[in-house]
Enzyme design. Structure first.
Site, PDB file in Angstrom:
ATOM      1  N   CYS A 116      38.830  39.146  43.437  1.00  0.00           N
ATOM      2  CA  CYS A 116      37.940  40.301  43.291  1.00  0.00           C
ATOM      3  C   CYS A 116      36.853  40.307  44.364  1.00  0.00           C
ATOM      4  CB  CYS A 116      37.385  40.352  41.869  1.00  0.00           C
ATOM      5  SG  CYS A 116      37.003  42.048  41.399  1.00  0.00           S
ATOM      6  N   HIS A 158      42.172  40.233  38.665  1.00  0.00           N
ATOM      7  CA  HIS A 158      41.872  38.885  38.156  1.00  0.00           C
ATOM      8  C   HIS A 158      43.153  38.188  37.688  1.00  0.00           C
ATOM      9  CE1 HIS A 158      37.418  39.075  38.040  1.00  0.00           C
ATOM     10  NE2 HIS A 158      37.679  40.367  38.094  1.00  0.00           N
ATOM     11  N   GLU A 165      43.681  35.161  37.052  1.00  0.00           N
ATOM     12  CA  GLU A 165      43.439  34.081  36.084  1.00  0.00           C
ATOM     13  C   GLU A 165      43.622  34.536  34.636  1.00  0.00           C
ATOM     14  OE1 GLU A 165      41.214  35.677  37.865  1.00  0.00           O
ATOM     15  OE2 GLU A 165      39.284  35.883  36.844  1.00  0.00           O
TER      16      GLU A 165
HETATM   17  N1  GLN Z   1      31.017  43.299  42.453  1.00  0.00           N
HETATM   18  C1  GLN Z   1      32.354  43.666  42.840  1.00  0.00           C
HETATM   19  C2  GLN Z   1      32.736  45.030  42.291  1.00  0.00           C
HETATM   20  O1  GLN Z   1      32.159  45.500  41.337  1.00  0.00           O
HETATM   21  C3  GLN Z   1      33.360  42.610  42.448  1.00  0.00           C
HETATM   22  C4  GLN Z   1      33.533  42.442  40.967  1.00  0.00           C
HETATM   23  C5  GLN Z   1      34.276  41.181  40.576  1.00  0.00           C
HETATM   24  O2  GLN Z   1      34.351  40.224  41.340  1.00  0.00           O
HETATM   25  N2  GLN Z   1      34.798  41.154  39.368  1.00  0.00           N
HETATM   26  O3  GLN Z   1      33.628  45.648  42.788  1.00  0.00           O
END
Ligand code: GLN
Length: 540
Positions: free
Chosen positions: A386, A512, A514
């Protein structure tokens, strides 16, 4: 044939928080499922937030996102990992949601003429939420874990609801497991049973008593300690279970199984399930305890002193380590301490793989960018999750594409090169709760890439939780310099996965991974990342 009534297992906790009620619930779920029963697990959280999505990781640990986009308690991660049943919004209820439902109904006039009270209106709403998970009937057993500790003011309506359900459904259909602590006092070299006794007394005050006690302890519970607990707490000695600390949480179902927890529950329910098959889990634990290799991975993030914030990532390394016959040693790297490239050399030169963790806000961003640069230039295997994808893009844009001040608009509104930005739909959003790109989205993979080699499939589905996206306007420039977009969302035309061909293994994803890693079925990206890290170790 008469319809078999649904069975309920309620998992409560006494003495203090953090005793592993979630893992106990998941382990009971595992044991019942391994006997051929259809099981689901619910978490009832007493706090007033509608969901944990807006809470600080310090308060709440990781937010676990489900396919349907709901942001839930991290215990749902344990449930999914242990019983391998996908969860939905219905599996996590908070007091906030209950009150919201009741108050919305009140405004609509559904209760005209009545005074709205905790009993029966709130308790009825809780009951309805618990029962609605089985409409239409899909489960034989519903396990309900109540968050918090018995004695807390907030959890009273949930406990009162359990009292009512037990009265209505009958004791043969309801089972209460109480997780407590039996502490060891060093000075007197004794295990103390009083905290357990008192927490059971607290339960009795509200009309509940446990059918089984799951006693957390660091030492063996001797027969005399068990007998004492049984006598004072009004349970049979065989129902006082030693829940001794274990190295690996996946051992807990095996520990419970050896002490007959499944049989005890089934007996009370007058059910006879087939004998449980726990061989897969036994094999997994055996492989976990006796690995041939060892590998070290740097986890680069902000909450390095709070492992609960990255629970699923740690679990994914347990799964992927076992599949690579390796122990994964984690090195926490606080990205706020990485200010110059030299700091990377100091912190990262001894690791075999670098993972840049998800995150929000600009603290530590430059550190994450430097970690990405180090991994790319030094050819150390990299997995970006992310924000770890977004910082890798910023890094590449700045240092390879010559877009010097490239940034995400999350951190710099006026950057001349917004390589990461908001989609139109996100720009209009004002409310913070539940408004990110959340839940499962499809992604199409490019054949011939490292990503495709990991998944061995063209179309995948992964879970998201973010607002910002790769800015499509920069795709050409990035691609021209060697970045490969190996996964694209086919409906929204968004970049979901990137990699480099001139690097042993550098993959970053917007979702994600994970959240979907399981015992004996590690997530493909984690599995390949650990494999690459092992290879890197041999070439170092
Ligand atoms: N802050 C970033 C976004 O909102 C990444 C979010 C994250 O790593 N879950 O896109």
């Amino acid at each position: 044939m008469p319809k078999r009534p649904v069975k309920y297992v309620f998992v409560l906790g006494g003495v203090m928080s953090g005793l592993g009620k979630g893992i106990a619930s998941a382990s009971i779920g595992y044991l019942l499922k391994s006997r051929g029963l259809r099981v689901t697990i619910m978490k009832l959280d007493p706090y007033l937030n509608v969901d944990p999505g807006t809470m600080n990781p310090y308060q709440h640990g990781e937010v676990f996102v489900l396919d349907d986009g709901s942001e839930t308690d991290l215990d749902l991660g344990h449930y999914e990992r242990f019983i391998n049943v996908p969860m939905s919004k219905a599996n996590n209820t908070t007091s906030g949601q209950i009150y919201q439902t009741v108050l919305d109904k009140e405004r609509k006039g559904d209760y005209l003429g009545q005074t709205i009270q905790v009993i029966p209106h709130i308790t009825d709403a809780i009951k309805e939420r618990i029962k609605s998970i089985n409409k239409p009937k899909r489960f034989d057993v519903i396990i309900c874990e109540v968050g918090g500790t018995v004695g807390d003011i907030e959890s009273l309506p949930f406990l009162e609801t359990i009292r009512q359900i037990r009265l209505e459904e009958g004791r043969e259909n309801c089972f209460i497991a109480h997780v407590t602590l039996v502490p060891y006092v060093k000075a007197s070299e004794e295990l103390k049973t009083k905290p357990t006794q008192h927490s059971v007394m607290k339960l009795r005050e509200i009309g509940l008593e446990p059918d089984i006690l799951l006693c957390r302890t660091s030492y063996t519970l001797t027969k005399s300690v068990k007998d004492k607990i049984a006598l004072f707490c009004n349970v049979r000695p065989s129902h006082v279970i030693e829940a001794r600390d274990v190295k690996n949480i996946y051992e807990v179902p095996l520990v419970f199984n050896r002490q007959g927890v499944g049989d005890i529950i089934l007996n009370q329910f007058n059910l006879d399930g087939k004998s449980p098959d726990v061989s897969q889990l036994e094999m997994f634990i055996d492989r976990f305890k006796n690995p041939t290799h060892e590998v070290s991975i740097a986890l680069c993030g902000k909450y390095t002193e709070l492992p609960d914030a990255y629970k699923s990532v740690l679990e994914a390394f347990i799964h992927s380590g076992v599949e690579n016959d390796a122990r994964v040693n984690i090195k926490w790297v606080n990205v706020e301490k990485i200010v110059e490239y030299d700091d990377c050399q100091k912190q990262l030169s001894d690791v075999d793989g670098i993972l840049v963790l998800p995150g929000f806000g600009d603290r530590g961003i430059e550190g994450k960018i430097l970690c990405g640069r180090y991994a790319r230039e030094e050819k150390v295997p990299y997995l970006g999750i992310c924000l770890g994808l977004q910082t890798a893009i910023i890094e590449f844009a700045r240092n390879v594409c010559g877009l010097e001040k490239a940034n995400s608009t999350e951190f710099s509104k006026r950057t001349p090169h917004p390589v990461i930005g908001l989609m139109k739909a996100q720009k209009r959003i004002r409310n913070k709760g539940g408004t990110m790109r959340l839940g499962a989205y499809p992604c199409e993979l490019t054949t011939g890439t490292r990503t495709f080699a990991a998944y061995r499939r063209k179309r995948i589905s992964e879970r998201h939780r973010h607002r910002y996206e790769v800015n499509n306007k920069y795709r050409k420039i990035l691609e021209k310099q060697g970045m490969i977009f190996s996964g694209i969302n086919p409906d929204l035309n968004l970049v979901e996965i990137i990699e480099f061909s001139d690097h042993p293994w550098f993959v970053a994803c917007q979702f994600h991974p994970e959240l979907k890693s399981r015992v004996n079925s590690a997530h493909p990206l984690f599995r390949e990342f650990v494999k690459a890290a092992l290879k890197h170790q041999n070439f170092k």
